[in-house]
Write an enzyme that holds these catalytic residues in place. Structure first.
Site, short mmCIF file in Angstrom:
data_model
loop_
_atom_site.label_atom_id
_atom_site.label_comp_id
_atom_site.label_asym_id
_atom_site.label_seq_id
_atom_site.Cartn_x
_atom_site.Cartn_y
_atom_site.Cartn_z
N LYS A 122 1.25 -1.06 -0.07
CA LYS A 122 -0.13 0.27 -0.10
C LYS A 122 0.82 1.35 -0.20
CE LYS A 122 -1.74 2.91 3.06
NZ LYS A 122 -1.47 3.82 2.32
N GLU A 177 10.37 1.32 9.73
CA GLU A 177 11.49 2.78 10.25
C GLU A 177 10.39 3.52 10.75
OE1 GLU A 177 12.98 5.31 6.71
OE2 GLU A 177 14.10 3.81 7.02
N LEU A 178 11.23 4.75 11.16
CA LEU A 178 9.76 5.51 12.26
C LEU A 178 11.26 7.02 11.92
CD1 LEU A 178 8.48 3.56 15.14
CD2 LEU A 178 8.16 3.74 12.80
N GLY A 220 7.03 4.84 8.23
CA GLY A 220 6.30 6.56 8.39
C GLY A 220 6.52 6.71 10.04
N SER A 221 5.17 7.56 10.53
CA SER A 221 5.69 8.50 11.88
C SER A 221 5.74 7.26 12.31
CB SER A 221 4.77 9.88 12.17
OG SER A 221 2.94 8.60 12.16
N CYS A 238 13.77 10.89 6.40
CA CYS A 238 13.78 10.31 7.04
C CYS A 238 15.21 10.45 8.08
CB CYS A 238 12.97 9.16 7.42
SG CYS A 238 14.50 7.99 5.94
N GLU A 264 10.23 16.50 15.99
CA GLU A 264 10.14 16.08 14.06
C GLU A 264 10.15 17.03 13.30
OE1 GLU A 264 11.10 12.45 10.79
OE2 GLU A 264 9.74 12.47 12.04
#
Length: 535
Positions: free
Chosen positions: A199, A272-273, A250-251, A306, A404
């Site tokens: 997605k 992975e944030l 994402g976050s 990121c 962030e």
């Protein structure tokens, strides 16, 4: 400050790729959209180009039922794909590598049109995609090969470590690096023998669909990689419940909620944030090189990366010199919305990001921070442009200090000794990327090892680790779980299995042999084994 920034691409009609920038959507866009999963009665959303606000594509939105149907097709296709020899899977990736490089002009246009980034930043995605395809196209067979291990009893115990694909992998991809992150997550999952349901974010779906089209041409079976478009609130549950492994970028808040939902199924995941990535400039650093590196580290893709730098710690002895050089180079950046290499920095991607960046800068000003350069939106260039911004004197109570930003905003701080700089760099809930600058690379490496970040670059902002596909990339602390790239980026998509065959002597005393005698003999044997090489 705004007048000192050069603007390119103004007063010209926007370049297009077969009309994708304008309305109505072009036949080329429709051909890409046709590769997404859809069905009767599917709703649709209309997406816009950040450069212009004009329509790019009308995207079908999958329902929960359509998403589960895609997983069912992927599950049926997976045994056949897993049975395909890994060397054949590698050949498909190597053909994809060639296609990405050969067709890069269209890929570059798509990435720019959908994300708003400058063309050189878009090329980072082309090169990263090619590097990933090449790495797993050459190394997957070796990494997945069964491994012999020393058995419990030499010559009598034969142990083998094998790897099996997990099944169907669900991948949720972000909008900021639609090609590179798709490749980094999807390609190793396929190389390991899994099928994939991905997605991508609606904003940059065409870029992911373009790579899917090239994979088709390279020989990938139709149902091995399926793309569903839609909102997480609608199809997120289906992805979590149907996947044998979930990969999310994402976050941090969303990642934590997703991990909680996945935990109930006891399936694997990688996340992975967020990040608040630091850069440390040591007193012996080459100031001009460090300032030039900071421009790239902070403002590539308009800071929507990121691993980009948002905090810079400069030794007090060179702080003023560095800041003057950094500001000069930042003001020299060319902002623009053209599909060529003339602009140095492009646009933010969404209105949400523009609001977030504007709010951080305004809040910093309200709390007494100094805007050295930038600090303003630029609607004269395009609807989502924001100037590259350098802040100083940022107090801890300002939101930008610890949160962030994910935009072209960086805060510069001074320090007196290295231990202080390391402490400040580590004083965050995040731990994704970091950067150290020094003429003494040995000392810089020692400092790098003290930083709590998944990747650390010496005399580079992020590209050295980002482009080295053979080493893992990921975050510590609230920046994530698991790694992409390297062996770990492939093996995470596998289940580990150990098989041991025992011959001759049993691992329990035979009938009639006293246990005390058996254990004494085994103890003596263990002492001998300790001295054997290769154990």
């Amino acid at each position: 400050m705004t007048s000192s920034l050069t603007v390119v691409g103004q007063n010209h009609e926007p370049a297009t790729i077969g009309g994708i920038v304008g309305a109505p959507p072009s036949a080329r866009a429709e051909a890409l959209v046709a590769r997404a999963v859809t069905g009767p009665g599917a709703e649709s959303v209309t997406m816009a180009a950040p450069f212009t606000g004009l329509r790019t594509a009308v995207l079908p939105q999958a329902s929960d039922a359509l998403t589960r149907a895609a997983f069912a097709r992927a599950r049926r296709a997976q045994p056949s794909w897993a049975a395909t020899d890994v060397t054949q899977r590698q050949r498909i990736l190597l053909r994809l590598h060639k296609l990405v490089l050969d067709r890069q002009r269209e890929g570059l246009d798509l990435v720019q049109i959908e994300s708003g980034k400058a063309r050189l930043d878009a090329f980072d995605e082309i090169s990263a995609t090619a590097l990933v395809a090449d790495y797993y196209g050459r190394h997957s067979a070796r990494l997945l090969a069964p491994r012999r291990a020393p058995g419990a009893l030499p010559l009598l115990t034969r142990a083998t470590h094998t790897r099996h694909p997990r099944g169907v992998v669900g991948i949720i991809s972000p909008w900021n690096y639609p090609l590179a992150l798709t490749a980094m997550d999807v390609l190793p999952a396929l190389a390991a023998g899994n099928t994939v349901v991905q997605k991508p974010d609606n904003q940059t779906a065409l870029s992911a669909l373009w790579l899917r089209e090239l994979a088709d041409e390279a020989g990938l079976p139709t149902d091995a990689w399926q793309i569903v478009l839609g909102r997480g609130s609608v199809i997120g549950d289906a992805i979590v419940e149907e996947s044998d492994y979930v990969c999310f970028t994402g976050s941090t808040p969303t990642g934590k909620r997703l991990a909680s939902a996945i935990a109930g199924r006891l399936t694997g995941y990688s996340l992975e944030l967020g990040g608040k990535n630091p850069m440390i400039v040591l007193p012996d650093a080459d100031v001009a090189k460090a300032a030039a590196g900071a421009v790239t580290a902070c403002f590539s893709s308009a800071g929507q990366l990121c691993v980009s730098v948002e905090r810079i710690y400069v030794h007090d002895s060179i702080r003023d010199h560095f800041l003057a050089e950094f500001a000069r180079r930042t003001r020299a950046l060319r902002l623009g919305a053209s599909l060529d290499y003339h602009a140095d920095m492009g646009s933010l991607t969404t209105e949400e990001q523009l609001r977030a960046v504007s709010a951080h800068v305004a809040d910093a000003r309200d709390h007494g921070a100094t805007v050295v350069t930038g600090g303003e939106p630029r609607p004269d260039i395009g609807p989502l442009f924001f100037e590259p911004t350098i802040l100083t004197n940022v107090p801890e109570r300002a939101a930008v200090f610890a949160e962030e930003t994910f935009g072209p905003v960086v805060s510069v701080y001074g320090y007196t000794d290295v231990d202080e700089a390391v402490g400040k760099a580590n004083e965050t809930v995040f731990g994704l990327n970091a950067s150290v600058w020094s003429r003494d690379t040995r000392r810089a490496r020692e400092i790098a090892a003290r930083l709590k970040a998944g990747t650390v670059n010496v005399n580079e902002g992020y590209a050295a680790t980002f482009g080295t596909v053979g080493v893992p990339m990921g975050g510590m602390k609230d920046s994530g779980v698991g790694r992409r790239n390297g062996a770990e980026g492939l093996l995470k998509y596998t289940e580990s299995q150990s098989i041991a065959v025992q011959r001759g002597l049993r691992l329990r005393p035979a009938r009639g042999v006293p246990p005390a005698l058996w254990t004494a003999a085994l103890t003596a044997g263990l002492r001998v084994l300790r001295r054997l090489p290769g154990r």
